[in-house]
Design an enzyme around this catalytic site. Structure first.
Site, PDB file in Angstrom:
ATOM      1  N   LYS A  18      39.145  72.270  -3.774  1.00  0.00           N
ATOM      2  CA  LYS A  18      40.145  72.336  -2.528  1.00  0.00           C
ATOM      3  C   LYS A  18      41.786  72.107  -3.038  1.00  0.00           C
ATOM      4  O   LYS A  18      42.381  72.790  -2.607  1.00  0.00           O
ATOM      5  CB  LYS A  18      39.875  70.923  -1.764  1.00  0.00           C
ATOM      6  CG  LYS A  18      38.466  70.695  -1.201  1.00  0.00           C
ATOM      7  CD  LYS A  18      38.364  69.571  -0.369  1.00  0.00           C
ATOM      8  CE  LYS A  18      38.540  67.918  -1.140  1.00  0.00           C
ATOM      9  NZ  LYS A  18      37.557  67.865  -2.173  1.00  0.00           N
ATOM     10  N   ARG A  91      38.442  62.261   5.646  1.00  0.00           N
ATOM     11  CA  ARG A  91      37.186  62.099   5.029  1.00  0.00           C
ATOM     12  C   ARG A  91      36.293  60.990   5.661  1.00  0.00           C
ATOM     13  O   ARG A  91      35.137  60.732   5.096  1.00  0.00           O
ATOM     14  CB  ARG A  91      37.513  61.370   3.538  1.00  0.00           C
ATOM     15  CG  ARG A  91      37.761  62.441   2.272  1.00  0.00           C
ATOM     16  CD  ARG A  91      38.322  61.513   1.306  1.00  0.00           C
ATOM     17  NE  ARG A  91      37.696  61.847   0.046  1.00  0.00           N
ATOM     18  CZ  ARG A  91      38.481  62.627  -0.938  1.00  0.00           C
ATOM     19  NH1 ARG A  91      39.764  63.067  -0.328  1.00  0.00           N
ATOM     20  NH2 ARG A  91      37.951  62.822  -2.031  1.00  0.00           N
ATOM     21  N   ARG A 130      36.115  70.146 -16.585  1.00  0.00           N
ATOM     22  CA  ARG A 130      37.532  70.302 -16.583  1.00  0.00           C
ATOM     23  C   ARG A 130      38.593  69.689 -17.361  1.00  0.00           C
ATOM     24  O   ARG A 130      39.738  70.106 -17.588  1.00  0.00           O
ATOM     25  CB  ARG A 130      38.082  70.336 -14.950  1.00  0.00           C
ATOM     26  CG  ARG A 130      37.988  69.023 -14.448  1.00  0.00           C
ATOM     27  CD  ARG A 130      38.298  69.047 -12.903  1.00  0.00           C
ATOM     28  NE  ARG A 130      38.431  67.903 -12.076  1.00  0.00           N
ATOM     29  CZ  ARG A 130      38.350  67.688 -11.028  1.00  0.00           C
ATOM     30  NH1 ARG A 130      38.422  68.586 -10.280  1.00  0.00           N
ATOM     31  NH2 ARG A 130      38.291  66.312 -10.258  1.00  0.00           N
ATOM     32  N   ARG A 134      41.324  62.684 -15.620  1.00  0.00           N
ATOM     33  CA  ARG A 134      41.581  61.647 -14.641  1.00  0.00           C
ATOM     34  C   ARG A 134      40.707  60.575 -14.736  1.00  0.00           C
ATOM     35  O   ARG A 134      39.548  60.619 -15.047  1.00  0.00           O
ATOM     36  CB  ARG A 134      41.126  62.435 -13.260  1.00  0.00           C
ATOM     37  CG  ARG A 134      42.330  62.789 -12.273  1.00  0.00           C
ATOM     38  CD  ARG A 134      41.918  63.600 -10.996  1.00  0.00           C
ATOM     39  NE  ARG A 134      41.021  63.276 -10.073  1.00  0.00           N
ATOM     40  CZ  ARG A 134      40.818  63.726  -9.047  1.00  0.00           C
ATOM     41  NH1 ARG A 134      41.098  64.728  -8.859  1.00  0.00           N
ATOM     42  NH2 ARG A 134      40.035  62.797  -8.219  1.00  0.00           N
ATOM     43  N   ARG A 145      31.312  59.097  -6.120  1.00  0.00           N
ATOM     44  CA  ARG A 145      32.262  59.921  -5.427  1.00  0.00           C
ATOM     45  C   ARG A 145      31.363  60.937  -4.488  1.00  0.00           C
ATOM     46  O   ARG A 145      31.425  61.249  -3.429  1.00  0.00           O
ATOM     47  CB  ARG A 145      33.402  60.863  -6.410  1.00  0.00           C
ATOM     48  CG  ARG A 145      34.577  59.934  -6.563  1.00  0.00           C
ATOM     49  CD  ARG A 145      35.556  60.406  -7.639  1.00  0.00           C
ATOM     50  NE  ARG A 145      35.989  61.682  -7.701  1.00  0.00           N
ATOM     51  CZ  ARG A 145      36.364  62.656  -8.554  1.00  0.00           C
ATOM     52  NH1 ARG A 145      35.922  62.144  -9.820  1.00  0.00           N
ATOM     53  NH2 ARG A 145      36.743  63.711  -8.313  1.00  0.00           N
TER      54      ARG A 145
HETATM   55  P1  ADP Z   1      38.437  64.406  -5.211  1.00  0.00           P
HETATM   56  O1  ADP Z   1      37.966  65.528  -3.898  1.00  0.00           O
HETATM   57  O2  ADP Z   1      37.979  65.416  -6.365  1.00  0.00           O
HETATM   58  O3  ADP Z   1      37.263  63.422  -5.230  1.00  0.00           O
HETATM   59  P2  ADP Z   1      40.828  63.529  -4.444  1.00  0.00           P
HETATM   60  O4  ADP Z   1      42.045  63.817  -5.333  1.00  0.00           O
HETATM   61  O5  ADP Z   1      40.933  64.278  -3.365  1.00  0.00           O
HETATM   62  O6  ADP Z   1      39.731  63.876  -5.524  1.00  0.00           O
HETATM   63  O7  ADP Z   1      40.936  61.899  -4.415  1.00  0.00           O
HETATM   64  C1  ADP Z   1      41.017  61.189  -5.166  1.00  0.00           C
HETATM   65  C2  ADP Z   1      40.351  59.592  -4.493  1.00  0.00           C
HETATM   66  O8  ADP Z   1      41.543  59.405  -3.957  1.00  0.00           O
HETATM   67  C3  ADP Z   1      39.121  59.602  -3.811  1.00  0.00           C
HETATM   68  O9  ADP Z   1      38.111  59.245  -4.760  1.00  0.00           O
HETATM   69  C4  ADP Z   1      39.620  58.178  -2.834  1.00  0.00           C
HETATM   70  O10 ADP Z   1      39.525  57.085  -3.685  1.00  0.00           O
HETATM   71  C5  ADP Z   1      41.037  58.556  -2.490  1.00  0.00           C
HETATM   72  N1  ADP Z   1      41.345  59.221  -1.355  1.00  0.00           N
HETATM   73  C6  ADP Z   1      41.729  60.524  -1.341  1.00  0.00           C
HETATM   74  N2  ADP Z   1      41.739  60.996  -0.246  1.00  0.00           N
HETATM   75  C7  ADP Z   1      41.330  60.025   0.555  1.00  0.00           C
HETATM   76  C8  ADP Z   1      41.054  59.693   2.104  1.00  0.00           C
HETATM   77  N3  ADP Z   1      41.292  60.610   2.982  1.00  0.00           N
HETATM   78  N4  ADP Z   1      40.429  58.738   2.557  1.00  0.00           N
HETATM   79  C9  ADP Z   1      40.170  57.639   1.653  1.00  0.00           C
HETATM   80  N5  ADP Z   1      40.431  57.864   0.502  1.00  0.00           N
HETATM   81  C10 ADP Z   1      41.127  59.131  -0.100  1.00  0.00           C
END
Ligand code: ADP
Length: 189
Positions: A18, A91, A130, A134, A145
């Site tokens: 994404k 989400r 990757r 992180r 996750r």
């Molecule tokens: P990925 O899609 O690789 O899991 P992101 O960078 O989108 O990683 O998100 C990293 C972390 O940030 C998530 O695991 C969560 O803890 C938090 N996060 C991001 N977006 C949201 C959201 N919309 N609602 C709740 N937590 C979020």
């Protein structure tokens, strides 16, 4: 009356690409808003939001809806009149419900939700390979996750399908193929 400004959501499991695709769609005139990036920046800057979100992110869990919905509302107010692309939001179903009102308040409307379809095995391999360093990329947190994705976020596939907004794109190919698939899905209206 002016037409609402379009907003597009990119949906997909962790590691589905994404973020990479959101970057590319900037070249197509989208302003992108990535909640993961926002939260990582907030944490690095030591803001209240960052401090509150940190514990959830480290476990691979979602930060509470109120926290992230408030953040998105503020961010939407700061953007100019360009089409926006949301990466990592919504989400949960509660976030998706809140998004409708938040967009409406800023003269925007959700026009499409692009699902990047990638099998679990592929995303696990991608994240392991990757090496972005992180904190949440260790195998145990990745498993969490993925579980959170299936339990909390995947219901949005049906949610948006029922609303006629879902476009499925095969996210397992190379980056250029996936970009082409997304552009075709968005052009297809
Ligand atoms: P990925 O899609 O690789 O899991 P992101 O960078 O989108 O990683 O998100 C990293 C972390 O940030 C998530 O695991 C969560 O803890 C938090 N996060 C991001 N977006 C949201 C959201 N919309 N609602 C709740 N937590 C979020």
């Amino acid at each position: 009356m002016t037409d609402p400004v379009p907003a597009v959501v990119l949906l997909g499991p962790p590691g589905s690409g994404k973020g990479t695709q959101a970057e590319r769609l900037r070249d197509d005139g989208f302003v992108t808003l990535s909640t993961g990036d926002l939260l990582r920046e907030a944490r690095a800057a030591g803001t209240d939001l960052g401090r509150q979100a940190s514990q959830y992110m480290d476990r691979g869990d979602l930060v509470p809806d109120e926290l992230i919905v408030g953040t998105i509302r503020e961010e939407l107010g700061d953007l100019d009149g360009k089409p926006i692309l949301l990466d990592g939001f919504p989400r949960t179903v509660a976030q998706a419900d809140a998004l409708v009102g938040a967009l409406d308040a800023h003269g925007r409307e959700l026009t499409a939700v692009v699902l990047l379809d990638v099998p679990d095995e592929t995303v696990i391999e991608r994240i392991a390979g990757r090496g972005e360093g992180r904190d949440d990329d260790d195998p145990e947190t990745v498993r969490e996750r993925m579980q959170v994705y299936h339990a909390e976020t995947e219901p949005l596939v049906d949610y948006y399908e029922e609303r006629g907004l879902l476009r499925r794109v095969d996210g397992s190919g190379d980056v250029d193929d996936v970009s082409a698939g997304i552009r075709a899905a968005l052009d297809g209206g």
